[in-house]
Write an enzyme that holds these catalytic residues in place. Structure first.
Site, PDB file in Angstrom:
ATOM      1  CB  THR A  15     -12.741  34.658  19.953  1.00  0.00           C
ATOM      2  OG1 THR A  15     -14.139  34.577  20.154  1.00  0.00           O
ATOM      3  CG2 THR A  15     -12.239  33.386  19.318  1.00  0.00           C
ATOM      4  CG  ASP A  59     -19.011  36.761  25.083  1.00  0.00           C
ATOM      5  OD1 ASP A  59     -18.776  35.639  24.608  1.00  0.00           O
ATOM      6  OD2 ASP A  59     -19.647  37.644  24.469  1.00  0.00           O
ATOM      7  CB  SER A  60     -17.583  41.830  23.354  1.00  0.00           C
ATOM      8  OG  SER A  60     -18.340  41.331  22.288  1.00  0.00           O
ATOM      9  CG  ASP A  92     -20.281  38.494  19.371  1.00  0.00           C
ATOM     10  OD1 ASP A  92     -19.902  38.262  18.199  1.00  0.00           O
ATOM     11  OD2 ASP A  92     -20.585  37.604  20.174  1.00  0.00           O
ATOM     12  CB  THR A 167     -22.027  47.595  10.914  1.00  0.00           C
ATOM     13  OG1 THR A 167     -22.441  48.950  10.949  1.00  0.00           O
ATOM     14  CG2 THR A 167     -23.195  46.714  11.261  1.00  0.00           C
ATOM     15  CB  THR A 277     -31.401  54.324   7.050  1.00  0.00           C
ATOM     16  OG1 THR A 277     -31.858  53.260   6.194  1.00  0.00           O
ATOM     17  CG2 THR A 277     -29.893  54.416   6.954  1.00  0.00           C
ATOM     18  CD  GLN A 278     -35.702  48.781   8.808  1.00  0.00           C
ATOM     19  OE1 GLN A 278     -35.956  47.688   8.361  1.00  0.00           O
ATOM     20  NE2 GLN A 278     -36.441  49.349   9.739  1.00  0.00           N
ATOM     21  CB  CYS A 279     -30.227  50.860   4.337  1.00  0.00           C
ATOM     22  SG  CYS A 279     -31.806  50.890   3.524  1.00  0.00           S
TER      23      CYS A 279
HETATM   24  N1  ASP Z   1     -18.600  36.207  21.676  1.00  0.00           N
HETATM   25  C1  ASP Z   1     -17.289  36.715  21.433  1.00  0.00           C
HETATM   26  C2  ASP Z   1     -17.234  38.128  21.967  1.00  0.00           C
HETATM   27  O1  ASP Z   1     -17.711  39.034  21.336  1.00  0.00           O
HETATM   28  C3  ASP Z   1     -16.953  36.663  19.992  1.00  0.00           C
HETATM   29  C4  ASP Z   1     -15.598  37.235  19.662  1.00  0.00           C
HETATM   30  O2  ASP Z   1     -14.705  37.231  20.487  1.00  0.00           O
HETATM   31  O3  ASP Z   1     -15.403  37.686  18.535  1.00  0.00           O
HETATM   32  O4  ASP Z   1     -16.717  38.329  23.047  1.00  0.00           O
END
Ligand code: ASP
Length: 341
Positions: A15, A59-60, A92, A167, A277-279
């Site tokens: 983005t 796109d990531s 992402d 994260t 851990t999933q926490c």
């Molecule tokens: N879907 C986009 C990506 O990860 C979202 C972003 O750019 O933050 O490429």
């Protein structure tokens, strides 16, 4: 007069590099060659900025080992010509990408700052400009000819984090990332305040590039009521070499005999199993409860306070490095790039 710091800005996609077409309203990739004219504020920075973009920005969500290789090549081929690197990526999978890059570059001694944005750079309310400008400032911050942040970090919404501790926590807020098990490396406000004690010490060693990655892994997220069939089907995936089990709390999972038996068989076959851990915050503590001491006894690897993203990256790297079987567990449990406390 001190020399002007040279920064290489690498656009991989996402983005941040998009603008809204004024006629159609659709988002399209921004021409990075025109970056300086589109964001005149960058001219005020006390550094020299060059830009380079992926041949086809992605796109990531499409990130994979091919693109990790492309990114690492760009950095490695330009390593001696620049003082710092800023990587623009979609948010992402930025926590995964930046974690992988931290493992691929051993003995790093220059800043590699990842950033992106929730709104496109051409949007009126964009968060892209602040993220980009401050990321460049951080990458160009040198003191006595030594970079202040000689590691892979991620800057987003006024906070700089160690990349392999992050994260993505929000799909919509500008504050999209967090690092719950490690303090921010810097906070940006009126001043840029670095947390010097938390930043990786500078080293003078030669950079070593690790390009061999092995992605034959899976993530098994435990939930109450999970069946033996589900667990067995993941553990029996063809060619699987590593499995991250995302457990409850401090590393707990069902105590049922079938569960431990399945894990035991998998470990016997040579599959590495890491307990994470999933926490979102806190650490695995194998053996604290009965439900995890059995896992400890059969040789499950203790992920400690590693994030799932960093565990994925570490698996790619260590499996690719073909670490001898008897050393694998110990190396996984050891912090290699500051990913474990
Ligand atoms: N879907 C986009 C990506 O990860 C979202 C972003 O750019 O933050 O490429």
């Amino acid at each position: 007069m001190s020399k002007l710091i040279k920064i290489l800005l690498i656009y991989t996609g996402g983005t941040i590099g998009m603008i809204k077409d004024s006629k159609t309203g659709a988002l399209r990739a921004f021409n990075f060659d025109k970056l300086l004219s589109r964001i005149p504020e960058l001219n005020l920075l006390d550094c020299n900025i060059s830009t380079i973009s992926f041949k086809t920005p992605i796109d990531s969500s499409d990130m994979n080992t091919y693109y990790y290789g492309e990114l690492v090549d760009i950095i490695a081929n330009n390593y001696h010509n620049y003082d710092g690197f800023v990587v623009l990526s979609g948010s992402d999978t930025m926590a995964y990408t930046s974690s992988v890059i931290s493992f691929m570059l051993e003995n790093l001694s220059k800043p590699i700052i990842f950033t992106g944005s929730q709104l496109p750079i051409g949007d009126l309310r964009t968060d892209a400009k602040e993220n980009l400008i401050t990321a460049i400032q951080i990458a160009s911050f040198y003191k006595d000819n030594i970079p202040v942040v000689p590691e892979v970090a991620l800057y987003f919404e006024y906070q700089l984090y160690r990349a392999n501790r992050t994260t993505k926590i929000n799909a919509e807020h500008f504050e999209a990332f967090n690092s719950l098990n490690y303090p921010p490396l810097a906070k940006s406000g009126v001043h840029l305040n670095f947390n010097f004690d938390a930043i990786m010490p500078y080293n003078k060693k030669e950079l070593v590039v690790r390009k061999n990655l092995d992605t034959n892994i899976a993530i098994l997220k435990i939930f109450p009521g999970i069946t033996a069939t589900t667990v067995a089907s993941i553990l029996n995936i063809k060619n699987i070499k590593g499995i991250i089990i995302e457990t409850f709390g401090s590393g707990n999972a069902p105590t049922a005999a079938w569960f431990i038996d399945l894990l035991k068989k998998a470990i016997k076959k040579g599959i590495y199993i890491v307990n994470v851990t999933q926490c979102s915050g806190g650490s695995v503590n194998l053996g604290q409860y009965e439900s995890s001491s059995q896992m400890k006894n059969i040789g499950v690897i203790d992920g400690k306070d590693i994030t799932t993203e960093a565990a994925v990256a570490k698996f790619f790297y260590l499996l690719g490095a073909q670490i001898p079987k008897k050393e694998f567990k110990l190396i996984f449990e050891t912090s290699l790039r500051g990913e474990i406390s």
